[in-house]
Structure formats: structure tokens, C-alpha cells
Motif scaffolding. Sequence first.
Motif, short mmCIF file in Angstrom:
data_model
loop_
_atom_site.label_atom_id
_atom_site.label_comp_id
_atom_site.label_asym_id
_atom_site.label_seq_id
_atom_site.Cartn_x
_atom_site.Cartn_y
_atom_site.Cartn_z
N PRO A 101 63.46 36.46 29.46
CA PRO A 101 64.35 36.68 29.51
C PRO A 101 64.46 37.69 27.85
CG PRO A 101 64.87 34.89 30.03
CD PRO A 101 63.10 34.80 30.15
N TYR A 102 64.21 36.64 27.19
CA TYR A 102 65.18 37.92 26.23
C TYR A 102 63.96 37.34 24.55
CZ TYR A 102 69.29 35.04 27.53
OH TYR A 102 69.86 34.92 28.94
N LEU A 103 61.98 37.58 25.41
CA LEU A 103 61.22 37.42 24.30
C LEU A 103 61.43 38.98 23.44
CD1 LEU A 103 58.82 36.27 23.46
CD2 LEU A 103 57.20 37.56 24.83
N LYS A 104 61.31 38.65 22.75
CA LYS A 104 61.63 40.17 21.15
C LYS A 104 59.87 40.58 20.65
CE LYS A 104 66.58 39.35 20.08
NZ LYS A 104 67.15 39.02 19.25
N GLN A 105 58.91 39.22 20.09
CA GLN A 105 58.18 39.88 19.58
C GLN A 105 57.16 38.85 19.87
OE1 GLN A 105 59.48 38.67 15.66
NE2 GLN A 105 59.52 40.78 14.89
#
Length: 552
Positions: free
Chosen positions: A504-508
Motif C-alpha cells: 500500500p505504500y510502495l514508492k520505489q
Amino acid sequence: MVVSGDENAQLLLVKEKVSLLSFKSGIVLDPEGALASWNSSNIHVCNWTRVKCNNAGSQIVQLDLSGLSLRGRISPALANLSSLVILDLSRNFFAGHIPAELGYLSQLRQLSLSWNLLEGKIPFELGFLHQLVYLDLASNRLASDIPAPFFCNGSSSLEYIDLSNNSLSGEIPLKIDCALTDLRFLLLWSNKLVGRVPQALSNSSKLQWLDLESNMLCGELPSEIVRKMPQLQFLYLSYNDFVSHDGNTNLEPFLASLVNSSNFQELELAGNNLGGQIPPIIGDLSTNLVQIHLDENLLYGSIVPHISNLVNLTLLNLSSNLLNGTIPPELCRMGKLERVYLSNNSFYGEIPAALGGIPHLGLLDLSKNKLSGSIPDSFANLSQLRRLLLYENLLSGTIPPSLGKCINLEILDLSHNEISGTIPSAVAALRSLKLYLNLSSNHLQGPLPLELSKMDMVLAIDLSSNNLSGSIPTQLGSCIALEHLNLSGNMLEGPLPASIGQLPYLKQLDVSSNQLSGEIPQSLEESPTLKQLNFSFNSSLGMFPTRAHFCR
């Protein structure tokens, strides 16, 4: 017509009431309604919120409006409160200038205007407050020089001066014929002050707290001044332009000047480019010493074993110097150490196993050195350890599975070493890791442990530039707090699990330079948080996502 004493007192109180209402008229926002009672004619002024009168109820002696989030300007009408002893307007949002008229409050003993938005010069009239004991103008936007009457011709009974966290410039205007003999606290940190520490400060023999940190002060460390402060407990001189003695080669005279301060607790000299070695006399400082900051200097040589005499030290920071030699195992005698920073030096040799015997150690940073050998198994005894930073050394051997016993570990960074073997499942199962796990740029091999899925609080995992093989476990989708995942530069194969794109919070996400194959999961394309995806240099990954910041 003759006016009696009682009538005169009543007239004076009416005048002071009018002054308070004039002050209130300059307040544009009172979010807590703290001054609502000031509007009532049925409430005696001595019973107004935060107002106190003398025992006779004839004059206002205290106005404490601290921490009410008031907005507005400070009215000069406050100068009419002629018997005021305490004026505290701290922790509000008062803007504009400090009224010069406050300098006529001849009975004032405590003035606190800190943590506001006040700007401009400090009125020199405040130097007329000859009864003042406590002065706090910290954390505003005050600029220009400190008026000379503040320290000379002002109150010789001043015990507390705090002008910190402003933009004050010029020299500290304390002349040799001025004696603040009762001064116990002088806080001038985070300004733009220049020049040397004034010699006259040596008259303040009762000083307990001297904080001149983050200015542009210069000259040799003020040995002869602090030598005359036997009650000194806290000395903060970091981030200035001080040098040590004998052409910036000798730290011993300054440390010797502190030996007789028997209650000394904290020493901060970081960021001054101080030269010289750490002399053995450091071990003769007060055993009450709990913190030493000598980081970001030009200190060279080794850590003298004498430092272990400081048995109550909780923080030792020697990072970013030119220190070398081996790390002395005698540090383990300092049984109360909680944080040790030795990074960015040239220490060599093995990490002493004795460090594992420091029971309260919570942070150990030995990064950016030339340390070799294995990570000691004794670190398993560090049950309080939260941050272990060993990156950019020459460490070899394997990752001790016993590190899995460090059940409070939040950061583990072993990157850029020569470590081989597999990732121990006991280490991969550390659920306490909250910030990051970095094992990159080593010689690790074998599969990704399924136990990594237990790191449900970790924000970043970097296992790049190793020799890891096998598939990426679907179970990594259980690392629900993960924001950054780097598995690049390995020999991983098989498909990218769809569960990765559902984090849910993956950015890279970087899985480049592997042997991955199969289709790109639709979940990666649909991820609302993913900003950077690199899956270049793989075998035969399928459909290419259309988002421009995804690289192949």
C-alpha cells in the motif's frame, strides 16, 4: 481636594485596567478564549485570567499569558503596569517589535517573550531593567547587535539570559569592567555572533550552563574563561570557528581547564575543525560526564584507553575526524554507554568483541572506516540495540545468526563490505526493524529468506549488488509498511509477484540486472503510490507499463 491612599490605589488600578484592555485590543486572535473574562465589568481586574495582584489587591504584579496561541502585537501600554514583577508572553504568535517602553517596568524581575514571531532590534531600553533576574527572548526573529546595556549597566543580578535561536549579529557585548557575578545560564546558540568569547565572562564564576553553539565565534577555545567556572555543568561550543591551542594542535589545555568542574555533564565541541589528538587527560574529567561530542573536527591519532574512566558516559561521538588505530576494548568499561558514534574515520583492525558487553548500548555506528574481520557474535548480548551501522568497511565472514537475538533492532546496515554466505533466517525474521535493512554490495548468496515477510514495519529493504538467487517470494507482500525495495544486481529469476504491486505504500522498486521473466503484474501499473520502477536488464519480462517513470 485631598485624595486618600486607598483612593489613590484604586485610581492606579483603574489605570492599569485600562492598560490591560489597551494591550488586549492589539490581540487579533485568542483561539482559547483565554481573555474572555477581561471584558466583564463584574469581575475585578485582579481576578482576570492570568492576572495576579499584590496582597493588597491594589497593583498588578504578574501577567502570565504563556502558551495561549495569542496572535497580535505587544502594546506599549504594558509599561503602565508599574509594579509588574513577572511578564511572560512566551509561546504565542506575537509579531512586530518589542516595545521599548517595557524598559520602564522598573520592578520587573522576569521577562519572557520567547517562542513568538518578534522581529527587529532588541530595544536598548531593556538594559534599564535593573531588577531583572530572568530574561528570555529566545526563538524569535530578532536581528542586529545585542545592545551593550544588556550585559553592562543593566541588571547585575541577572541569573538567566536566553537570546538563542534568533539572527543576532556582532560580538557578545560583555566588557572587562562588567561583572555578571550571579549569572548561571547564558544561552546564545543559533545566532550570527562573531568575535571571541569575552574575557569578562570569567567573572561569572557561578555559571552552570553556557551554550554558544551554531554561531561564527572564533579564536582559541576559551580555556582561561571556563577554568574559572567550577560549577559548570553544560558547555556547548559546537559549530563555530574555534581552534585548539598551539596553532590548532593541542586540545589538552582546554580539557585541563574543565577538570575542576566536578559537576560537569555535557561537552559539545563538534564542527569546529579542531586539531590535535585526544589527550589522556580526557579521562580526568568529571565522572558525572554523560555526553561528549567531538565530531566533525580534525582530530587525529587513536582513542586513548583513559577515556574509559568516564564510567557514566551515555553518549560518545567522535565521528568525522581523522582518527585511526584500533577501537580500544576498554570502551566496555563504560557500562552506561547508550550511543557510540565512531563513523567516518580510519579505524582499522577487528571490531572488539568486548563491545557486546555494554548492556545499555542502543546505537553503534562504526561505518566508513577500515575495519576488518567478522561481526562479533557477542553483539547478540545487546538486547537494547536499536541501530547497528557497519557499512563501508572491509568486514568479511558471514552475518552472525545470533544478531536475530537483537530483538529491538530498528536499523541494520551492513552494506558495502566483503560479507559472504546466506542471509540468516533469524536475522530476516527481525520484526522489530522499523526503518531499514541494508545488506547491499556484499557477496551474499542463496535465496531470499521467506522470513523477510515478517518485517511488517520496515520502510526500506536494500539487498542489491549481491549474488542472491532463486525467486522473489510472494510473501514479501506481507511487508505492508515497505516504501523502498531494491533487489537489483543479483541472480534472481522467475516472475515478479503481484503481491509486490499491492504493497500500500510502495514508492520505489528496483529489480534491474537480474534474470527475471514472465509478465509484469498489473498491480504494479495500478499502484497509486509507486513513483519509480526499474526492471531493466532482465531476461524476458513481458508487457511494459506505460508510465514514464518506469524504466526498462
